[in-house]
Each structure stands twice: as structure tokens, then as C-alpha cells.
Design a protein around this motif. Structure first.
Motif, PDB file in Angstrom:
ATOM      1  N   VAL A  62       0.860  -1.195   0.000  1.00 17.15           N
ATOM      2  CA  VAL A  62       0.000   0.000   0.000  1.00 17.15           C
ATOM      3  C   VAL A  62       0.901   1.252   0.000  1.00 17.15           C
ATOM      4  CG1 VAL A  62      -1.827   1.245   1.239  1.00 17.15           C
ATOM      5  CG2 VAL A  62      -1.835  -1.269   1.180  1.00 17.15           C
ATOM      6  N   GLN A  63       1.976   1.186   0.822  1.00 19.21           N
ATOM      7  CA  GLN A  63       2.932   2.314   0.869  1.00 19.21           C
ATOM      8  C   GLN A  63       3.527   2.577  -0.509  1.00 19.21           C
ATOM      9  OE1 GLN A  63       2.630   3.817   4.099  1.00 19.21           O
ATOM     10  NE2 GLN A  63       4.846   3.959   4.033  1.00 19.21           N
ATOM     11  N   ILE A 270     -11.212   0.562   3.149  1.00 21.32           N
ATOM     12  CA  ILE A 270     -11.035   0.601   1.691  1.00 21.32           C
ATOM     13  C   ILE A 270      -9.776   1.393   1.321  1.00 21.32           C
ATOM     14  CG2 ILE A 270     -12.518   2.632   1.422  1.00 21.32           C
ATOM     15  CD1 ILE A 270     -13.253   1.867  -1.272  1.00 21.32           C
ATOM     16  N   GLY A 271      -9.449   2.423   2.085  1.00 23.67           N
ATOM     17  CA  GLY A 271      -8.344   3.320   1.715  1.00 23.67           C
ATOM     18  C   GLY A 271      -7.027   3.001   2.403  1.00 23.67           C
ATOM     19  N   GLY A 272      -6.984   1.925   3.191  1.00 20.41           N
ATOM     20  CA  GLY A 272      -5.737   1.532   3.842  1.00 20.41           C
ATOM     21  C   GLY A 272      -5.159   2.627   4.732  1.00 20.41           C
ATOM     22  N   GLY A 273      -5.996   3.535   5.210  1.00 20.37           N
ATOM     23  CA  GLY A 273      -5.523   4.606   6.104  1.00 20.37           C
ATOM     24  C   GLY A 273      -5.704   5.986   5.485  1.00 20.37           C
ATOM     25  N   LEU A 274      -5.895   6.060   4.181  1.00 19.49           N
ATOM     26  CA  LEU A 274      -6.152   7.367   3.561  1.00 19.49           C
ATOM     27  C   LEU A 274      -7.660   7.613   3.510  1.00 19.49           C
ATOM     28  CD1 LEU A 274      -3.513   7.707   0.716  1.00 19.49           C
ATOM     29  CD2 LEU A 274      -3.415   8.348   3.102  1.00 19.49           C
ATOM     30  N   LEU A 312      -6.992  -3.854  -2.189  1.00 18.87           N
ATOM     31  CA  LEU A 312      -7.711  -4.988  -2.799  1.00 18.87           C
ATOM     32  C   LEU A 312      -6.739  -6.109  -3.181  1.00 18.87           C
ATOM     33  CD1 LEU A 312     -10.361  -3.157  -5.014  1.00 18.87           C
ATOM     34  CD2 LEU A 312     -10.799  -4.581  -3.005  1.00 18.87           C
ATOM     35  N   GLN A 313      -5.574  -5.708  -3.713  1.00 15.55           N
ATOM     36  CA  GLN A 313      -4.564  -6.712  -4.084  1.00 15.55           C
ATOM     37  C   GLN A 313      -4.051  -7.459  -2.863  1.00 15.55           C
ATOM     38  OE1 GLN A 313      -1.331  -4.927  -6.178  1.00 15.55           O
ATOM     39  NE2 GLN A 313      -2.452  -4.836  -8.112  1.00 15.55           N
ATOM     40  N   VAL A 314      -3.802  -6.705  -1.787  1.00 17.92           N
ATOM     41  CA  VAL A 314      -3.288  -7.331  -0.564  1.00 17.92           C
ATOM     42  C   VAL A 314      -4.322  -8.322  -0.012  1.00 17.92           C
ATOM     43  CG1 VAL A 314      -2.636  -6.888   1.844  1.00 17.92           C
ATOM     44  CG2 VAL A 314      -1.747  -5.422   0.016  1.00 17.92           C
TER      45      VAL A 314
END
Ligand code: PMP
Length: 427
Positions: A62-63, A270-274, A312-314
Motif C-alpha cells: 500500500v505504501q 477501503i483506503g488503507g488509512g487514507l 484490494l490486491q493485498v
């Protein structure tokens, strides 16, 4: 004065009182399911920033996606100069969301905004004003979202009047003596005494209530709501802001049910923190508002969309759906063991997959909520190095929203602290 205490003093002087805090420990850095405060103390994170970190803090994939988008551009506004990550995310969610037939999506920035937009879209499509929501539901802090929220303290106090044409029925909860028939009876009463079904645009319901205490909607209830929708031309809006994105062992909690919502709101993980949120729905419904009726300056920010595509990929690469089920089983097993010690006063254990909460009751009582114990447990756990969140209509439940990427060793360590903290609180 310690660093945390100093920041708390500055916070009190500079920041509005109305923003509450689960703890007075200030974050400095975090990795996966561990977070360190400004004094270097480590905590295991069972809160995930309120269900935002199903893929953990700073997942490398994600980073990397965020970094790549940062290096390209950070903002153009989708309404000014659109971009591919928004479209690709919409395509992926349209293909994967449990919506009957063709789907379309809209992106915004917060869960509340997603709920507001779902109601706007439902009103535009049906040409009707009414919305029916449920007791114990939480839908956000903007005016319509607050109107829909079914818990007064602390959210609604002092903020009315709220938008009109919002009604509430009870959410079924057998442990509290509210059956599916009671909840359906409430809706029939609303139809009889307050608003005719032909003026109702939508039901708004969380398949698993988040802030309300992880109470799971019974399948027969959602089936009955769907039947009412079909009979009267009402839309079903599933608020999956907290239950979404692999938390329950499915990408969407609605996949546990054999009924389909017309619109689904998403946000948080959904935004992984964003900050990213959205509405996914039947294409025909989503296209009801006029051009220019939807959007916003920041909605579907490109960096947030890039993060979401990586999330989503993770979820796929690391099989987080299976992992969520396993984590849920582990948490349930531990809490189940604690429940067998009557002095610990554990009441109902609720939830789906890794969305698990347990209620604390006054020990020895049948089911008297014990919010003080829940508060004390969260405080004690923090002292012992574990971040825990409370929830529930009576604020007496503890919820576990640990990242699904948590290592077994850390999950067990966190569960151990939770058990020790509860024993300490009840000693
Ligand atoms: N709906 C649900 C089910 C939620 O859990 C929340 C947040 N707790 C919201 C809406 C509001 O989201 P946000 O705080 O991003 O506005």
C-alpha cells in the motif's frame, strides 16, 4: 511533564473539546498491528484507527502504491481533470460488490459523506423523501448521517433540528429481547402512523452494526426488508463502512446474506488509512442524479484510490478473507473461555468473522450492562500495552478490530493482555 501529558495539555488548549479520545497517548509511529507513542511505549493495536487498518499500518504494498502516485500527482480534482485510478477502482468494486446486475460507483472522502450521497441518490431515483433507519445504528456526524444515527448520547445532543422525513425502527437483537417480528412490527407501525410506504425512498441498515456493538442483522430480517422494498419500490442501502473490506471474512458483509442491497456505502479500510469512501450501487439507480449533482473537491483523491487498489490486491494476495475467519475463531475461543468465569461478567459475544465484540454485564446479573467495566478495561489494557475500543448502545461492549495482517504471535500477545486486563479490572 511527560511528552504525552504535555501534548494533552496543548491539545486541551488548542483543540475543540467535542472531539473525544479513546486514550491520551499520542502516536509517533506504527507498523502492521503495533503502534508506538511519543514516549517510545509500544502498544498492540486492536483498534486499527476504528476499523480502517484491515491491511495493517503501512503495508509495504500500500505504501509503494501511495508513493508511486505521490510521485505522479497528488490532486487534480476528478471533476476538473479526471484520472485512471478512480476509474479502475470503480471497475473493480463494481465487479466485486454484491449488487444485482450492472453496478456503478461514486467516491467521496468520509463514511458520513458516503451515507449522505446514498440518501441523495435514493431520493433522486425514487423521487421520494422518506428514509427509515434503525436503533443503535451509526452512520456518521454530518446532519443527515446524524439524523439516521440511532443513538442520542453522545452523537446527537445539542445538534438538532435534523433533516426531516427520517424514521427509526428497532434493530433486531434477540439478547435484548427484540425479535425480527418486533422490528418488522415497528416498520408496519411507521407505515400506519407516520409515513406511507409510497413516500419512503430507502431503508438504511448496517448488516453488522459497528458503533452499535457488532450486532448482526438476522438473515430473515434482511430478507423481510428486501421483500418490503420490492413490494413498495423502496431501496435497500447497506452501510458497510465498518463491516466492509474483508473484516467479516467476505469482502462485503452483505455476501453473507442471500439478499442484495441496491446501494452499498464503503469507507474506512477501503483506503488503507487514507481518507476514501464511496457508494456502489445498481447502475440505473446511481445514474439518477443530474450531472453536477454528485462529487466534491477531494472525492476519490488519486493517492487514496491508488492505496485502495493496493488494499484490494493485498486482500487477495494474502487471502485475508480466510485469515479474517481464523482470527475471528481465535478471538471468539478466547472470549468464550473468559465467559465461563462468571466473575468476569462477560455477556453476549457478537459479530461475524473478525468483527467480534463482547458485552460486559454486571457480574451475577442476567444482563445488566456494565459500561464502567468496559471503560476501565480499555484504560487498563492501554496501561498494559494494548489499544482496545468500546462500543454498543449501552457503551458496555469491547470490540476487536485488529489488522487482519496481524502475526499470530502478536494476536496471541494482545489477547493475553486483554484477558489479564479484564481479570485485573474484575479483581
Ligand atoms: N457508517 C458506519 C457504519 C460507521 O461505522 C461510521 C464510522 N464509525 C460511519 C458511517 C461514518 O464514517 P466517517 O467517520 O468516516 O464519517
Amino acid at each position: 511533564m511527560s511528552r504525552n501529558a504535555d501534548l494533552q495539555r496543548r491539545r486541551d488548549a488548542a483543540v475543540a473539546r467535542g472531539v473525544g479520545h479513546a486514550s491520551q497517548r499520542y502516536a509517533a509511529r506504527a507498523t502492521n498491528s503495533e503502534i508506538w507513542d511519543v514516549e517510545g511505549r509500544r502498544y498492540i493495536d486492536f483498534a486499527g484507527g476504528i476499523g480502517v487498518l484491515n491491511t495493517g499500518h503501512r503495508h509495504p504494498q500500500v505504501q509503494a502504491a501511495i508513493q508511486k502516485q505521490l510521485d505522479a500527482f497528488v490532486h487534480s480534482c476528478f471533476q476538473v481533470m479526471p484520472y485512471e485510478p478512480y476509474i479502475e477502482l470503480a471497475e473493480q468494486l463494481n465487479a466485486r460488490a454484491p449488487i444485482a446486475g450492472a453496478a456503478k460507483s461514486l467516491f467521496v472522502s468520509t463514511g458520513a459523506e458516503a451515507v449522505e450521497n446514498a440518501v441523495k441518490i435514493a431520493r433522486a431515483y425514487t423521487g421520494r423523501p422518506g428514509v427509515i433507519a434503525f436503533s443503535g445504528g451509526f452512520h456518521g456526524r454530518t446532519m443527515m448521517a446524524l439524523a439516521l444515527t440511532g443513538k442520542v448520547a453522545p452523537y446527537k445532543i445539542g445538534f438538532g433540528p435534523f433533516p426531516a422525513e427520517v424514521h427509526h425502527a428497532r434493530f433486531p437483537h434477540s439478547w435484548r429481547g427484540v425479535g425480527v417480528d418486533d422490528a418488522l412490527d415497528d416498520i408496519e407501525r411507521l407505515f400506519k402512523h407516520d409515513i406511507e410506504p409510497a413516500r419512503v425512498a430507502a431503508f438504511v441498515i448496517e448488516p453488522v452494526q459497528g458503533e452499535g456493538g457488532f450486532t448482526v442483522a438476522p438473515p430473515e430480517f434482511l430478507r423481510a426488508l428486501r421483500a418490503l422494498c420490492d413490494e413498495h419500490g423502496i431501496l435497500l442501502i447497506a452501510d458497510e463502512v465498518q463491516s466492509g473490506f474483508a473484516r467479516t471474512g467476505k469482502l462485503f458483509a452483505m455476501e453473507h446474506y442471500d439478499v442484495r442491497a441496491d446501494l452499498i456505502t464503503v469507507a474506512k479500510s477501503i483506503g488503507g488509512g487514507l481518507p476514501l469512501a464511496g457508494v456502489i450501487g445498481r447502475a440505473e439507480v446511481m445514474d439518477a442524479p443530474n450531472v453536477g449533482g454528485l462529487g466534491g473537491t477531494y472525492g476519490g483523491n488519486p493517492v487514496a484510490c491508488a492505496a485502495a487498489l493496493a488494499v484490494l490486491q493485498v486482500i487477495d494476495n494474502e487471502d485475508l478473507l480466510t485469515r479474517a475467519t481464523r482470527i475471528g475463531e481465535r478471538v471468539r475461543a478466547l472470549v468464550g473461555e473468559l465467559q465461563s468465569e462468571p466473575r468476569l461478567g462477560i455477556g453476549e459475544i457478537r459479530g461475524l468473522g473478525a468483527m467480534i465484540a463482547f458485552a460486559l454485564k454486571v457480574p451475577g446479573s442476567v444482563n445488566t450492562p456494565d459500561p464502567d467495566a468496559a471503560k476501565a478495561l480499555a484504560a487498563r489494557a492501554a496501561e498494559m500495552g494494548l489499544i482496545l475500543l468500546t462500543c454498543g448502545v449501552h457503551s458496555n461492549a469491547i470490540r476487536v478490530l485488529v489488522p487482519l495482517t496481524v502475526e499470530d504471535k502478536i494476536l496471541d500477545e494482545g489477547l493475553g493482555i486483554m484477558a489479564d486486563a479484564l481479570r485485573a479490572v474484575r479483581s
